[in-house]
Design a protein around this motif. Structure first.
Motif, PDB file in Angstrom:
ATOM      1  N   ARG A 125       0.840  -1.189   0.000  1.00 44.55           N
ATOM      2  CA  ARG A 125       0.000   0.000   0.000  1.00 44.55           C
ATOM      3  C   ARG A 125       0.883   1.250   0.000  1.00 44.55           C
ATOM      4  O   ARG A 125       1.962   1.265   0.587  1.00 44.55           O
ATOM      5  N   GLU A 275      -0.107  -3.704   4.039  1.00 41.84           N
ATOM      6  CA  GLU A 275      -1.522  -3.375   4.204  1.00 41.84           C
ATOM      7  C   GLU A 275      -2.013  -3.630   5.625  1.00 41.84           C
ATOM      8  O   GLU A 275      -2.876  -2.918   6.136  1.00 41.84           O
ATOM      9  N   ASP A 276      -1.439  -4.647   6.309  1.00 40.52           N
ATOM     10  CA  ASP A 276      -1.980  -5.057   7.609  1.00 40.52           C
ATOM     11  C   ASP A 276      -1.470  -4.215   8.782  1.00 40.52           C
ATOM     12  O   ASP A 276      -1.848  -4.459   9.926  1.00 40.52           O
ATOM     13  N   GLU A 279      -4.218   1.112  10.959  1.00 45.10           N
ATOM     14  CA  GLU A 279      -4.557   2.395  10.337  1.00 45.10           C
ATOM     15  C   GLU A 279      -4.096   3.573  11.186  1.00 45.10           C
ATOM     16  O   GLU A 279      -3.490   4.517  10.677  1.00 45.10           O
ATOM     17  N   GLN A 280      -4.382   3.514  12.505  1.00 45.17           N
ATOM     18  CA  GLN A 280      -4.029   4.649  13.360  1.00 45.17           C
ATOM     19  C   GLN A 280      -2.521   4.844  13.424  1.00 45.17           C
ATOM     20  O   GLN A 280      -2.024   5.984  13.405  1.00 45.17           O
ATOM     21  N   TYR A 283      -1.416   6.434  10.221  1.00 44.71           N
ATOM     22  CA  TYR A 283      -1.884   7.825  10.210  1.00 44.71           C
ATOM     23  C   TYR A 283      -0.951   8.686  11.061  1.00 44.71           C
ATOM     24  O   TYR A 283      -0.531   9.776  10.645  1.00 44.71           O
ATOM     25  N   HIS A 320      -2.572   3.183   1.761  1.00 43.89           N
ATOM     26  CA  HIS A 320      -2.873   2.555   3.050  1.00 43.89           C
ATOM     27  C   HIS A 320      -4.011   3.356   3.691  1.00 43.89           C
ATOM     28  O   HIS A 320      -4.062   4.594   3.555  1.00 43.89           O
ATOM     29  N   PRO A 321      -4.939   2.708   4.396  1.00 45.67           N
ATOM     30  CA  PRO A 321      -6.048   3.442   5.016  1.00 45.67           C
ATOM     31  C   PRO A 321      -5.598   4.610   5.894  1.00 45.67           C
ATOM     32  O   PRO A 321      -6.253   5.659   5.922  1.00 45.67           O
ATOM     33  N   GLY A 322      -4.483   4.462   6.595  1.00 47.48           N
ATOM     34  CA  GLY A 322      -3.981   5.553   7.427  1.00 47.48           C
ATOM     35  C   GLY A 322      -3.554   6.739   6.594  1.00 47.48           C
ATOM     36  O   GLY A 322      -3.812   7.899   6.952  1.00 47.48           O
ATOM     37  N   GLU A 324      -4.641   7.322   3.489  1.00 46.97           N
ATOM     38  CA  GLU A 324      -5.852   7.823   2.831  1.00 46.97           C
ATOM     39  C   GLU A 324      -6.597   8.806   3.742  1.00 46.97           C
ATOM     40  O   GLU A 324      -7.058   9.867   3.299  1.00 46.97           O
ATOM     41  N   ARG A 325      -6.703   8.468   5.025  1.00 46.70           N
ATOM     42  CA  ARG A 325      -7.372   9.358   5.978  1.00 46.70           C
ATOM     43  C   ARG A 325      -6.599  10.669   6.128  1.00 46.70           C
ATOM     44  O   ARG A 325      -7.188  11.756   6.162  1.00 46.70           O
ATOM     45  N   SER A 333      -6.620  13.500  -2.705  1.00 45.39           N
ATOM     46  CA  SER A 333      -6.936  12.103  -2.986  1.00 45.39           C
ATOM     47  C   SER A 333      -6.083  11.627  -4.148  1.00 45.39           C
ATOM     48  O   SER A 333      -5.579  12.434  -4.937  1.00 45.39           O
TER      49      SER A 333
END
Length: 334
Positions: A125, A275-276, A279-280, A283, A320-322, A324-325, A333
């Motif tokens: 990611r 990826e794993d 997220e926090q 971030y 990665h979701p972190g 992305e946030r 984006s």
């Protein structure tokens, strides 16, 4: 006499009870302390930073320093690793948590193309982009190399085995209608070795996918007459047809001592993660990087090109979701 015995027995019993209470309280404190330590346990991660003599390593070191100073719950160790292809494979196997790679190699890895055919790195990611890396074809002056087609019959260093430079070199050969078999010799050399081979006349040209002004080429130019060969016109057009992440790059005159301006194509270096990873945590990691960007800027001249405004330029894999946030909060984006 009986009263004395009774009194003595009561005293012994009270002493035993007191000892049990002390032991119980002490045990509870130890367990509570253990739980507290677990609550603030440090997560230990590692990051692939490429060759020690390259640009990736000092930038990764700067990120490690930012983590050390600003994140109490994270420790980041920088590993000297092969290069982009190797780093991508180590992300896939779980042996690396984060890494710096070229965006073209990241795209190949995630989508299972080129060197990764049949073994896609689907757990990779994106975190953020770093700086442009032009493909710099450096030739000895007088070697008769004015464009990529002139590499036929020449001794050429294609970059370290498993590196992004090697991937780019093979693409440039393909764009010129050549293969390794058309070369007099094809060497897989680390950047410093390739410079030494050029200096000693053991090769005629070498590929470097590095930042503009990279020390390995700057140092070579001081002691050897060299040129940066243009990769433009039909060669650049063909490369950009093959891969949409190639873009034109100009290397200004004077970047290297005695070397004229050159036109070539380039890719972008990016930070990737597994990826794993939480997220926090990711971030917080990327927030710390951009809150302390001066540390990255001071680590290497290429680090000054790392900015929030360009942090998604050339990103070729899902975020990665972190990350992305983080970018969503900044109105950005992919």
């Amino acid at each position: 006499m009986m009263q004395n015995r009774t009194t003595h027995s009561k005293a012994v019993l009270m002493t035993l009870i007191a000892c049990v209470l002390i032991f119980s309280v002490g045990s509870a404190s130890v367990l509570a302390g253990g739980r507290a330590e677990e609550d603030v346990a440090i997560r230990r991660l590692n990051m692939g930073g490429g060759w020690v003599t390259g640009v990736y390593y000092p930038l990764a070191g700067a990120m490690s320093r930012i983590v050390h100073v600003n994140m109490d719950d994270l420790s980041l160790t920088v590993e000297s690793s092969g290069a982009s292809v190797v780093n991508s494979n180590l992300i896939g196997s779980g042996d690396l948590d984060l890494a710096i790679v070229q965006n073209d190699v990241a795209s190949h890895a995630f989508n299972g193309r080129a060197a990764f055919e049949g073994s896609a790195i689907t757990n990779m990611r994106g975190m953020f982009s770093l700086y442009p890396e032009p493909v710099q074809l450096v030739a000895r002056s007088g070697a008769g190399i004015d464009n990529p087609s002139d590499l036929a019959g020449k001794r050429v260093a294609l970059g370290p085995l498993g590196s992004g430079a090697e991937v780019n070199a093979l693409k440039v050969l393909e764009a010129a209608g050549l293969s390794e078999g058309d070369l007099r010799a094809a060497e897989r050399l680390e950047a410093g070795e390739a410079a030494d081979f050029l200096r000693d006349g053991r090769i005629d040209a070498a590929f470097f996918t590095v930042a503009i002004g990279a020390a390995v080429i700057s140092d070579l130019a001081v002691s050897q007459d060299i040129k940066v060969v243009d990769i433009t016109g039909r060669y650049a057009d063909r490369l950009m047809e093959m891969e949409d992440f190639y873009a034109p790059v100009t290397i200004p005159e004077g970047t290297y001592t005695g070397v004229a301006q050159a036109e070539t194509v380039g890719v972008v270096s990016i930070v990737v993660a597994r990826e794993d990873l939480p997220e926090q945590l990711m971030y917080d990691f990327i927030s710390a990087m951009f809150d302390n960007i001066d540390t990255i800027h001071s680590a290497h001249s290429a680090g000054r090109m790392v900015t929030l405004d360009t942090a998604l330029d050339g990103m070729t894999v899902p975020l990665h979701p972190g990350a992305e946030r983080f970018f969503a909060e900044h109105g950005m984006s992919r």
